[in-house]
Write a protein that holds these residues in place. Structure first.
Motif: not given
Length: 295
Positions: A237-259
């Motif tokens: 909405k606010y033009g911060l992501m130029p791609k129509d599809s992207f990869i989101a990551e979370q949990g890596h610093d917890m030792g539980r990497p997710g994608q």
């Protein structure tokens, strides 16, 4: 007491101990809320799901935190479908789920499970100073005005300048109550900011996020699928992501990497849905003997 089959699934991961765990209780959708929340507390997971028959979809799914029922959640949706598929309960490459947020459409692409979250709803912006205090960071660590966004469940989307700020964030519960009050919530209910940076945890990722949580939930969520959809809608909405599809990551610093792979449905100024896709690994299964009430 009645015995129910369950599966414990690591969602948004293709291996054991990655992503976010969820216990799926098959046939438990008619259980009362106090029993379901007690079961979540027993597992020490963030959320669990309870399934049952539906008149409007292939299956009904109820979602529970340790404190209450919620209308929808992302990683439990991935977990529920992965559990059903592992038991041979899914036919074909598509199905629908009846949830408290409406009908959620699912597509199966090989091992990948793709859910289409409902069209985003944008709430009021939240002053930067309130959010900064709630996450114990200086105001200049936040680079875009925080705002509540929902694709089934509301989150205060907060874009941070870098990974250093992301890792330094800590919840201040008293300050979080002010964010909740601004949004019209009670206590700290559903007010936790979803923190995102515009750089992945790995070279494959486009964003890296955290969700710090208030009691009685665990202190941090390893991967948050519903918040990922809301976050993506905000970025587009606010033009911060130029791609129509992207990869989101979370949990890596917890030792539980997710994608997750996140894809926009419709143009940035008129999105009709957000697709969030990931995998699920069934870690264990068994039976649980649950009462009709905790009283």
């Amino acid at each position: 007491m009645s015995w129910f089959d369950f599966d414990w699934v690591d969602a948004f991961s293709d291996r054991a101990f990655g992503g976010n765990g969820c216990a799926v209780v098959h046939g438990g959708a008619e259980l009362p809320e106090d029993v379901c929340t007690a079961y979540v507390r027993e597992t020490s997971l963030v959320e669990c799901t309870f399934t049952g028959p539906s008149d409007v979809a292939e299956i009904r799914v109820r979602y529970f935190l340790a404190s209450k029922e919620i209308p929808f959640a992302g990683h439990p949706t991935i977990a529920t479908v992965a559990a059903m598929r592992s038991r041979g309960l899914v036919e074909g490459d598509a199905l629908t789920l009846e949830t408290g947020a409406g009908i959620v459409s699912i597509r199966l692409n090989g091992d990948e499970i793709e859910m289409t979250q409902v069209a985003p709803k944008f709430g009021n912006p939240v002053p930067v100073d309130l959010v900064a205090a709630a996450i114990s960071l200086p105001e200049d660590a936040i680079i875009s005005l925080p705002q509540f966004v929902s694709t089934g469940l509301p989150f205060c989307i907060t874009v941070l300048r870098d990974h250093e700020a992301l890792r330094a964030a800590q919840l201040d519960l008293e300050a979080l109550r002010k964010v909740a009050a601004k949004a019209g919530f009670s206590g700290t209910d559903m007010a936790e900011p979803f923190l995102v940076t515009m750089k992945g945890a790995t070279n494959a990722g486009d964003t890296f996020s955290r969700l710090l949580m208030a009691p009685p939930s665990p202190p941090e969520d390893p991967f948050t699928g519903s918040a990922t959809g809301s976050m993506a809608a905000y970025l587009w909405k606010y033009g911060l992501m130029p791609k129509d599809s992207f990869i989101a990551e979370q949990g890596h610093d917890m030792g539980r990497p997710g994608q997750a792979v996140v894809t926009r449905v419709g143009p940035p100024d008129a999105m009709t849905g957000i697709k969030v896709a990931g995998r699920g690994h069934v870690l264990m299964r068994g039976q649980v003997d649950l009462p009709e009430t905790t009283q």
